[in-house]
Design a protein around this motif. Structure first.
Motif: not given
Length: 284
Positions: A50-54, A60-67, A207-215
């Motif tokens: 349903e959701w894909q990164r375009t 975005d959602l993958l980074e939010q879910a990771y957090a 500190r900031n770059s680590q949050w660019k991780t995808d779930f």
């Protein structure tokens, strides 16, 4: 510090909280203010495809879910033993393990995530989609199948998407799950465990770059288990990462379990054996 609004800000507050009432002082008030928005935010992830990164957008959602998964990993420290005596602390511990105890009850843990729309899933028979091996009781029979002895923390799903596997103690023959390997080897695509080393895309970044991780997204659909759906390479394609020595069974075990589960002449040389593979397993 300002009251947390995002998952990332909530993670920082949970990590730094030193009082005895984490749920009532931090988690419950946060839910009162932000649960509706957080639940709505996560909904697009619940159905496979349903959701894909375009295009890439910060947070975005993958980074939010990771957090959110990092918050979960902090709370799960409540249910995990420490490292064996004499073990060198993993890098993730040196970077992220709180110096104080993080304590919630199992009911509090489930309450927090259920308000966000996640549900507990209980599966009696061991399945690496649903279960993470937290401890191994070695059977005298080396070929004894993996059986669940006890559950230490629950499995959570958001619709079809796996959010977090249940941590289980198992009894098994060493050819199926070897004590000291299945429960102590590097656990990939995972932020933090008290009792073993872990590795994800955040480690070593600022500190900031680590949050660019995808779930990492795994889904259970009507017809298949779909592991690591956002990976770039199908598991049966030629790997560009130099892991050609791994057998097909070893590759599949690493993707399904996220770690080594038994002895192999190929695995000790691999610090990060799980590369960017996706795997589809038809449901019986």
């Amino acid at each position: 510090m300002l009251a947390p609004t995002t998952f990332r800000e909530l993670y920082d507050v949970v990590h730094d909280h030193t009082g005895p009432a984490l749920f009532s002082n931090v988690l419950s008030p946060w839910l009162d203010k932000h649960a509706d928005a957080a639940r709505e935010l996560l909904v697009p992830l619940a159905v496979c495809g349903e959701w894909q990164r375009t295009e890439y957008v910060w947070g975005d959602l993958l980074e939010q879910a990771y957090a959110l998964s990092r918050i979960s990993d902090l709370l799960l420290l409540s249910f995990q033993p420490g490292l064996p005596d004499g073990t060198e602390p993993p890098w993730a511990h040196r970077l992220h393990l709180p110096e104080h105890e993080v304590r919630v009850t199992a009911d509090e843990y489930l309450s927090f995530f259920s308000v966000l729309g996640l549900r507990q899933v209980e599966v009696a028979q061991f399945d690496p989609f649903f279960h993470e091996i937290a401890a191994v009781e070695q059977s005298d029979d080396p070929d004894a199948p993996i059986e669940i002895v006890a559950e230490r923390w629950p499995c959570l799903m958001l619709g079809e998407m796996l959010f977090g596997r249940a941590g289980v103690t198992v009894r098994a023959g060493e050819r199926l799950a070897t004590a000291g390997i299945a429960d102590r080897s590097m656990l990939e695509d995972t932020f933090l465990r008290r009792h073993r080393p872990t590795n994800d895309g955040s480690l070593g970044w600022g500190r900031n770059s680590q949050w660019k991780t995808d779930f990492r997204r795994d889904y259970l659909t009507a017809d298949a288990y779909r592991f690591n759906v956002d990976a770039n390479v199908d598991i049966d394609e030629e790997s560009p990462f130099g892991d050609e020595k791994l057998t097909p069974a070893e590759r599949r075990d690493l993707v399904r379990h996220r770690c080594a589960v038994r002895r192999s002449e190929h695995l000790p040389q691999h610090e990060n054996p799980v590369v960017d593979w996706r795997l589809t397993v038809p449901r019986k």
